[in-house]
Enzyme design. Structure first.
Site, PDB file in Angstrom:
ATOM      1  N   ARG A   1       0.840  -1.190   0.000  1.00  0.00           N
ATOM      2  CA  ARG A   1       0.000   0.000   0.000  1.00  0.00           C
ATOM      3  C   ARG A   1       0.880   1.247   0.000  1.00  0.00           C
ATOM      4  NH1 ARG A   1      -4.495  -0.541   4.639  1.00  0.00           N
ATOM      5  NH2 ARG A   1      -3.826   1.599   4.938  1.00  0.00           N
TER       6      ARG A   1
ATOM      7  N   ARG B   1      -0.040   8.320  10.561  1.00  0.00           N
ATOM      8  CA  ARG B   1      -1.267   7.557  10.869  1.00  0.00           C
ATOM      9  C   ARG B   1      -1.336   7.233  12.355  1.00  0.00           C
ATOM     10  NH1 ARG B   1      -0.072   3.093   6.809  1.00  0.00           N
ATOM     11  NH2 ARG B   1      -1.921   1.979   7.494  1.00  0.00           N
TER      12      ARG B   1
HETATM   13  P1  AMP Z   1      -7.210   1.880   6.514  1.00  0.00           P
HETATM   14  O1  AMP Z   1      -7.273   1.106   5.231  1.00  0.00           O
HETATM   15  O2  AMP Z   1      -8.334   1.547   7.443  1.00  0.00           O
HETATM   16  O3  AMP Z   1      -5.857   1.787   7.170  1.00  0.00           O
HETATM   17  O4  AMP Z   1      -7.404   3.416   6.109  1.00  0.00           O
HETATM   18  C1  AMP Z   1      -6.519   4.068   5.226  1.00  0.00           C
HETATM   19  C2  AMP Z   1      -6.766   5.569   5.199  1.00  0.00           C
HETATM   20  O5  AMP Z   1      -8.102   5.826   4.739  1.00  0.00           O
HETATM   21  C3  AMP Z   1      -6.682   6.276   6.540  1.00  0.00           C
HETATM   22  O6  AMP Z   1      -5.339   6.596   6.895  1.00  0.00           O
HETATM   23  C4  AMP Z   1      -7.520   7.523   6.264  1.00  0.00           C
HETATM   24  O7  AMP Z   1      -6.806   8.461   5.461  1.00  0.00           O
HETATM   25  C5  AMP Z   1      -8.647   6.969   5.404  1.00  0.00           C
HETATM   26  N1  AMP Z   1      -9.781   6.499   6.247  1.00  0.00           N
HETATM   27  C6  AMP Z   1     -10.145   5.199   6.494  1.00  0.00           C
HETATM   28  N2  AMP Z   1     -11.211   5.147   7.299  1.00  0.00           N
HETATM   29  C7  AMP Z   1     -11.539   6.434   7.588  1.00  0.00           C
HETATM   30  C8  AMP Z   1     -12.543   7.060   8.384  1.00  0.00           C
HETATM   31  N3  AMP Z   1     -13.442   6.353   9.088  1.00  0.00           N
HETATM   32  N4  AMP Z   1     -12.562   8.417   8.451  1.00  0.00           N
HETATM   33  C9  AMP Z   1     -11.690   9.165   7.752  1.00  0.00           C
HETATM   34  N5  AMP Z   1     -10.709   8.653   6.987  1.00  0.00           N
HETATM   35  C10 AMP Z   1     -10.626   7.311   6.900  1.00  0.00           C
END
Ligand code: AMP
Length: 219
Positions: A162, A173
């Protein structure tokens, strides 16, 4: 099925665990991160989203709420679903409570995956995933290695890294997690539905604990 939410730092295993729960209960897996990654970058909004994600910053609550509400209306959600990556801050938790209360529902269980920062840094460095089916692997952890190097065990697609799985993005993050998401621990503790889980264990051990919690909580 009970309504579950995850509170978990990046790479703590919420994706892996939510997929395991979904295949056990045969309900859809709704990953907000995946929904966002699927949005085309041809539009201004798509570009904004990709930029936020690359920087490890949360996308606007309204955008997420709209995306989720639309997804939850699909037919496959009628018997339940597992949310991966929502809510990620208190505002989203309140939005979700309101969304559920309109349907006469509530959040039943908040699974809190506890894990140390140093362990996560390592996981991020060796994490690869399948852009086709979304399964996640780790080239350093024996139980999470793909059977054939570089290929997905499930659909045989080529595994990729990713764009936000690098040290810089990870630090951001992590900071976002601490400032935005950690307050949810107290939010759900006050509702008496918080279940902390030691996430330094293997994925199977964690899943066993989660199943116990879900079965105890089952009505
Ligand atoms: P993840 O795949 O869950 O690690 O999410 C990757 C990225 O997507 C995060 O670092 C945020 O930039 C965005 N993202 C995911 N879920 C949310 C959420 N509930 N609210 C806002 N941004 C999100």
């Amino acid at each position: 099925m009970k309504n579950i939410v995850f509170i978990a730092p990046p790479a703590a295993g919420k994706g892996t665990q939510s997929k395991k729960i979904c295949s056990f209960y045969k309900v859809p897996h709704i990953s907000i991160g995946d929904l966002l990654r699927d949005i085309s970058t041809d539009t201004e909004e798509g570009k904004y989203i990709a930029q936020q994600m690359k920087q490890g910053i949360l996308v606007k609550d309204e955008t997420i709420a709209h995306l989720l509400e639309e997804r939850l209306q699909k037919e496959d959600c009628v018997n339940g679903y597992v949310l991966d990556g929502f809510p990620r801050n208190k505002e989203q938790a309140i939005i979700y409570d309101k969304m559920l209360s309109k349907l006469g529902k509530k959040v039943d269980i908040a699974l809190y995956l506890e894990i140390e920062y140093e362990a996560l840094k390592d996981r991020i460095a060796y994490r690869v995933s399948c852009p086709n089916c979304g399964h996640v692997f780790n080239t350093r952890i024996d139980t999470l290695k793909p059977k054939k190097e570089g290929l997905c065990d499930h659909c045989h697609h080529i595994l990729t890294k990713r764009s936000d799985d690098n040290e810089d993005s990870f630090k951001k993050r992590w900071n976002t997690y601490q400032t935005e998401t950690e307050p949810l621990i107290d939010f759900y503790k006050q509702k008496n539905i918080l279940h902390p889980i030691n996430s330094m264990q293997t994925a199977d051990e964690i899943f066993k604990e989660i199943l116990q919690i879900l079965e105890e909580g089952a009505s």
